[in-house]
Design a protein around this motif. Structure first.
Motif, PDB file in Angstrom:
ATOM      1  N   SER A   6     -17.829 -13.899  -0.593  1.00 63.44           N
ATOM      2  CA  SER A   6     -16.782 -13.775   0.421  1.00 63.44           C
ATOM      3  C   SER A   6     -15.394 -14.054  -0.118  1.00 63.44           C
ATOM      4  O   SER A   6     -14.409 -13.526   0.393  1.00 63.44           O
ATOM      5  CB  SER A   6     -17.078 -14.717   1.593  1.00 63.44           C
ATOM      6  OG  SER A   6     -17.309 -16.036   1.135  1.00 63.44           O
ATOM      7  N   SER A   7     -15.262 -14.883  -1.153  1.00 64.86           N
ATOM      8  CA  SER A   7     -13.936 -15.177  -1.695  1.00 64.86           C
ATOM      9  C   SER A   7     -13.582 -14.289  -2.878  1.00 64.86           C
ATOM     10  O   SER A   7     -12.461 -14.339  -3.379  1.00 64.86           O
ATOM     11  CB  SER A   7     -13.847 -16.650  -2.125  1.00 64.86           C
ATOM     12  OG  SER A   7     -14.706 -16.898  -3.228  1.00 64.86           O
ATOM     13  N   ASN A   8     -14.538 -13.481  -3.341  1.00 66.19           N
ATOM     14  CA  ASN A   8     -14.303 -12.629  -4.511  1.00 66.19           C
ATOM     15  C   ASN A   8     -13.321 -11.515  -4.220  1.00 66.19           C
ATOM     16  O   ASN A   8     -13.296 -10.972  -3.109  1.00 66.19           O
ATOM     17  CB  ASN A   8     -15.606 -11.974  -4.976  1.00 66.19           C
ATOM     18  CG  ASN A   8     -16.631 -12.944  -5.516  1.00 66.19           C
ATOM     19  OD1 ASN A   8     -17.761 -12.558  -5.702  1.00 66.19           O
ATOM     20  ND2 ASN A   8     -16.271 -14.185  -5.761  1.00 66.19           N
ATOM     21  N   SER A   9     -12.564 -11.111  -5.236  1.00 62.38           N
ATOM     22  CA  SER A   9     -11.879  -9.825  -5.183  1.00 62.38           C
ATOM     23  C   SER A   9     -12.948  -8.751  -5.335  1.00 62.38           C
ATOM     24  O   SER A   9     -13.871  -8.890  -6.148  1.00 62.38           O
ATOM     25  CB  SER A   9     -10.871  -9.712  -6.324  1.00 62.38           C
ATOM     26  OG  SER A   9     -10.471  -8.371  -6.504  1.00 62.38           O
ATOM     27  N   GLY A  18     -27.973 -25.070   3.931  1.00 60.66           N
ATOM     28  CA  GLY A  18     -28.988 -24.899   4.962  1.00 60.66           C
ATOM     29  C   GLY A  18     -28.697 -23.852   6.005  1.00 60.66           C
ATOM     30  O   GLY A  18     -29.537 -23.591   6.873  1.00 60.66           O
ATOM     31  N   VAL A  19     -27.507 -23.235   5.965  1.00 55.16           N
ATOM     32  CA  VAL A  19     -27.207 -22.121   6.861  1.00 55.16           C
ATOM     33  C   VAL A  19     -26.671 -20.968   6.013  1.00 55.16           C
ATOM     34  O   VAL A  19     -26.398 -21.119   4.824  1.00 55.16           O
ATOM     35  CB  VAL A  19     -26.180 -22.493   7.961  1.00 55.16           C
ATOM     36  CG1 VAL A  19     -26.710 -23.600   8.845  1.00 55.16           C
ATOM     37  CG2 VAL A  19     -24.850 -22.900   7.349  1.00 55.16           C
ATOM     38  N   ASN A  20     -26.503 -19.837   6.643  1.00 53.47           N
ATOM     39  CA  ASN A  20     -26.058 -18.655   5.911  1.00 53.47           C
ATOM     40  C   ASN A  20     -24.793 -18.903   5.111  1.00 53.47           C
ATOM     41  O   ASN A  20     -23.860 -19.550   5.586  1.00 53.47           O
ATOM     42  CB  ASN A  20     -25.746 -17.513   6.899  1.00 53.47           C
ATOM     43  CG  ASN A  20     -26.988 -16.771   7.294  1.00 53.47           C
ATOM     44  OD1 ASN A  20     -28.089 -17.256   7.080  1.00 53.47           O
ATOM     45  ND2 ASN A  20     -26.817 -15.605   7.881  1.00 53.47           N
ATOM     46  N   GLY A  21     -24.755 -18.333   3.926  1.00 51.26           N
ATOM     47  CA  GLY A  21     -23.509 -18.264   3.189  1.00 51.26           C
ATOM     48  C   GLY A  21     -22.742 -17.027   3.625  1.00 51.26           C
ATOM     49  O   GLY A  21     -23.201 -16.245   4.457  1.00 51.26           O
ATOM     50  N   SER A  22     -21.567 -16.851   3.058  1.00 50.71           N
ATOM     51  CA  SER A  22     -20.718 -15.714   3.424  1.00 50.71           C
ATOM     52  C   SER A  22     -20.573 -14.758   2.252  1.00 50.71           C
ATOM     53  O   SER A  22     -20.292 -15.166   1.127  1.00 50.71           O
ATOM     54  CB  SER A  22     -19.326 -16.201   3.851  1.00 50.71           C
ATOM     55  OG  SER A  22     -19.396 -16.936   5.046  1.00 50.71           O
ATOM     56  N   GLY A  23     -20.758 -13.471   2.556  1.00 52.57           N
ATOM     57  CA  GLY A  23     -20.604 -12.441   1.539  1.00 52.57           C
ATOM     58  C   GLY A  23     -19.536 -11.449   1.939  1.00 52.57           C
ATOM     59  O   GLY A  23     -18.794 -11.628   2.905  1.00 52.57           O
ATOM     60  N   LYS A  24     -19.491 -10.396   1.161  1.00 48.15           N
ATOM     61  CA  LYS A  24     -18.520  -9.344   1.412  1.00 48.15           C
ATOM     62  C   LYS A  24     -19.218  -8.035   1.048  1.00 48.15           C
ATOM     63  O   LYS A  24     -19.265  -7.658  -0.112  1.00 48.15           O
ATOM     64  CB  LYS A  24     -17.278  -9.566   0.549  1.00 48.15           C
ATOM     65  CG  LYS A  24     -16.194  -8.578   0.809  1.00 48.15           C
ATOM     66  CD  LYS A  24     -14.815  -9.122   0.525  1.00 48.15           C
ATOM     67  CE  LYS A  24     -14.682 -10.188  -0.520  1.00 48.15           C
ATOM     68  NZ  LYS A  24     -13.411 -10.886  -0.466  1.00 48.15           N
TER      69      LYS A  24
END
Length: 699
Positions: free
Chosen positions: A456-459, A316-322
């Motif tokens: 966000s957790s990806n290489s 329900g809130v923003n996810g994290s990216g890179k």
């Protein structure tokens, strides 16, 4: 006190960088090493011995006692095996030594790292090979030497090896193009990246009370709090003192390691933040981003916090990216994605631009699968994240330029004229001529492209491998055509025009969040919609994709098949752990809490009746609701347990991943719904773990 020193005094102090090498190596050794770094020349063992000796002396002076070959296996995180510098001395004591052989190659046990069938468990041998293009550094008391990691048979078991291959392939093909434009002084083209890292910070004591966060990195349960990100008051807001103290320590640790941490701010969601670095070569940027994620978690513990790097830790809130900001540049300092001011510079820019457009269109599935994980599947298409459909944002000005070239009509810019590339000057395209489109997966932002789908957790290695390889393939085709052209200018103009016509379907400047766009993209434009990891990973084995990656030398066919196996296996195991965690939390925490609340209510009602006091309608309805929720939760938990039991017999890795998508995930959602409903009516003191409101606003 160290923290009061000027940043330039300690920046890179824990890095065996160019300044240290120049000071500690002889001119001959330094020159030889630089030739290896710049041109990939072979490194003589005598040079390696000299470098190793200097590196050891420097590391020991800075408190190091051990060294490690620091590598990036297919687990998605880094790996290291520490060996001390000590060697026995004749007098029974020890000396601190480090040889060129130890620097160049290591031999860690490779049996327990993912290999996707490239090796059997009993085949333990693996090799690490020094990557001199990424500086060694000291972490704690250990000298870390960035390395590639391969099997006994030479297959890549890591993410660095294919990344270096992709960078070399792009360099080779870009040089062919630049030679045609007369740039004979250019000897190398490198790709550069600046990955913006998003993350959440939560209180450690609250974190330790939630099994879902501990085991999976995301919340598997949680009712929406009264306030989330609706007011957007957290975005770029004043940074809380506790968070600022964390950021200050984080910056200092990163700066010591030579990481160019530049920008910090609050993101849209409560408890969400961002760190952005200055650009560096893709290989170094990848190493630095892996380091950044590790240091972020380490520093958080010092402040009583936990750094969450999961792509969707809260529903329900923003996810994290890179956001992967990608560009190409020559060793003479020219950004190949920056428009020039002369006819040939403009034509050169447009040729590289349409090469990227063609690459993204033809290999959109490779870009999508490069960011496919169980965590990112929850994020893509929701709350400020781009959709799972790939498209390119160019902005109005560049789109108008390409349309004018395609149609042969006058460009309605500063100079209204028909453009014949190489003859007429293209009006200068300003760097910030258009607004940014935050809904686009792949946006041109002045002199670079921003690939916003990376989790966000990806290489960042995977996304850049595919991007480099795809662009290199298009540049190869362009070079083949132009090198054999009788009339270069005419062929160049035709090539750009035909490429625009053939691949303009991938360009979309509108709202990527709009459902009508997904319908248009798939049904009218024929773009691919690959919403989940199993959908995306299936495309890795497409003949077209495999042929390109193998012919470029970026992967062997066996390496691609292994990565397919590993990615789907990781996806299946990740979601299975989540499902098992849900069942555990429901049976041992949630159901007992709901039952306790219902029992208290029933006992109170019984006491009232025995005292001759009538039970209110509210109490009756609440008791009935809790009873109904208990039954619903119990039934859904049994359903999920049954689905988990069927998983192991579902078939091979492909079948299991599809069963996860079609069977396990829907069962998890079915279980979550009544649990979240129960959270809203069970008294707070009876709920077994911190709520969303506690976590998001508790720092």
């Amino acid at each position: 006190m160290e923290s009061k020193r000027n940043v330039p005094d300690y920046f890179g102090s824990m890095v065996f960088d160019d300044q240290v090498m120049r000071a500690r190596l002889s001119p001959e050794i330094y020159h030889s090493l630089k030739q290896t770094i710049r041109k990939g020349a072979m490194l003589d063992l005598s040079v390696a011995n000299a470098v190793a000796s200097a590196m050891c002396a420097w590391a020991v002076e800075n408190g190091a006692t051990h060294f490690t070959h620091w590598f990036q296996p297919l687990t998605g995180i880094t790996a290291e095996k520490h060996d001390s510098f000590i060697n026995p001395a004749p007098d029974g004591r020890v000396i601190m030594e480090f040889s060129g052989k130890e620097l160049i190659r290591g031999e860690p046990d490779a049996s327990s790292f993912p290999s996707g069938g490239l090796r059997a468990t009993f085949e333990a041998r693996g090799y690490t090979a020094w990557d001199p293009t990424s500086f060694a550094f000291i972490k704690g008391k250990t000298l870390c030497i960035p390395t590639a990691f391969c099997s006994y048979g030479g297959e890549a078991l890591d993410k660095k090896t294919p990344l270096l291959r992709s960078m070399e392939v792009l360099n080779r093909q870009a040089l062919r193009i630049l030679k045609l434009f007369g740039h004979l002084d250019v000897t190398r083209v490198t790709t550069s990246v600046g990955p913006e890292q998003e993350y959440f910070l939560v209180d450690r004591e609250m974190y330790l009370k939630r099994k879902d966060l501990i085991y999976t990195g995301r919340t598997l349960f949680g009712a929406k709090p009264p306030k989330g990100q609706e007011l957007e008051d957290h975005y770029f807001g004043s940074i809380k003192p506790r968070v600022q103290a964390y950021m200050d320590d984080l910056n200092e640790e990163l700066w010591k390691l030579g990481v160019l941490a530049k920008t910090e701010h609050n993101e849209v969601a409560p408890a969400q933040h961002e760190l952005a670095p200055i650009y560096s070569s893709t290989n170094v940027a990848t190493d630095h981003n892996q380091l950044t994620m590790e240091i972020m978690k380490k520093v958080a513990r010092k402040h009583g916090l936990v750094c969450l790097l999961h792509e969707k830790p809260f529903a329900g809130v923003n996810g994290s990216g890179k956001h992967n900001n990608w560009s190409m540049a020559t060793d003479t300092g020219v950004n190949l994605l920056s428009p020039g001011e002369t006819p040939y510079e403009n034509a050169q820019f447009l040729l590289f631009l349409v090469a990227v457009i063609k690459a993204v269109d033809e290999y959109q599935s490779l870009l999508r699968l490069s960011v496919a994980t169980a965590g990112n599947d929850h994020r893509l298409g929701a709350n400020e994240a781009p959709p799972a459909v790939i498209s390119i944002f160019l902005g109005d000005e560049l789109s108008a330029v390409l349309e004018a070239i395609e149609t042969g009509s006058p460009y309605a810019g500063a100079q209204k004229q028909k453009m014949v590339l190489g003859v007429d000057a293209l009006p200068r395209i300003t760097r910030d001529a258009t607004d940014r489109n935050r809904t686009s997966p792949f946006a041109f932002t002045g002199n670079k492209f921003e690939f916003r789908m990376v989790g966000s957790s990806n290489s960042i290695a995977c996304a850049n491998i595919m991007l480099n390889a795809a662009v290199a393939e298009e540049l190869r085709q362009f070079a083949d055509t132009l090198e054999s052209a009788e009339d270069f200018d005419k062929t160049l103009h035709t090539l750009i025009k035909e490429t625009i016509t053939a691949h303009k379907r991938i360009i979309f400047n509108g709202n990527g969040y709009d459902e009508s766009w997904i319908e248009e993209a798939v049904e009218k434009r024929g773009l691919e919609n690959l919403p989940t990891t199993p959908d995306a990973m299936a495309r890795l084995l497409d003949k077209k994709n495999m042929d390109m990656l193998v012919s470029q030398g970026v992967f062997r066919e066996s390496e691609l098949r292994s990565r397919y196996e590993i990615q789907l296996e990781n996806y299946t195991r990740t979601v299975k752990i989540e499902a098992l965690t849900m069942v555990d939390m429901v049976c041992r925490e949630i159901l007992p809490a709901v039952e306790k609340s219902a029992a208290h209510l029933a006992a109170a009602a019984a006491d009232k009746k025995s005292a001759g006091i009538s039970v209110s309608g509210y109490e009756t309805r609440l008791g009935e609701k809790l009873s109904a929720l208990m039954d619903e939760i119990d039934s859904a938990a049994e359903g999920l347990e049954g689905a988990i039991e069927k998983l192991d017999s579902a078939g091979d890795v492909t079948a299991q991943a599809c069963f996860i998508r079609d069977g396990i995930l829907p069962a998890m959602e079915k279980l979550r719904t009544p649990c979240d409903a129960a959270e809203t009516i069970v008294p707070k003191e009876d709920w077994p773990f911190p709520t969303y409101g506690d976590l998001l606003f508790g720092v």
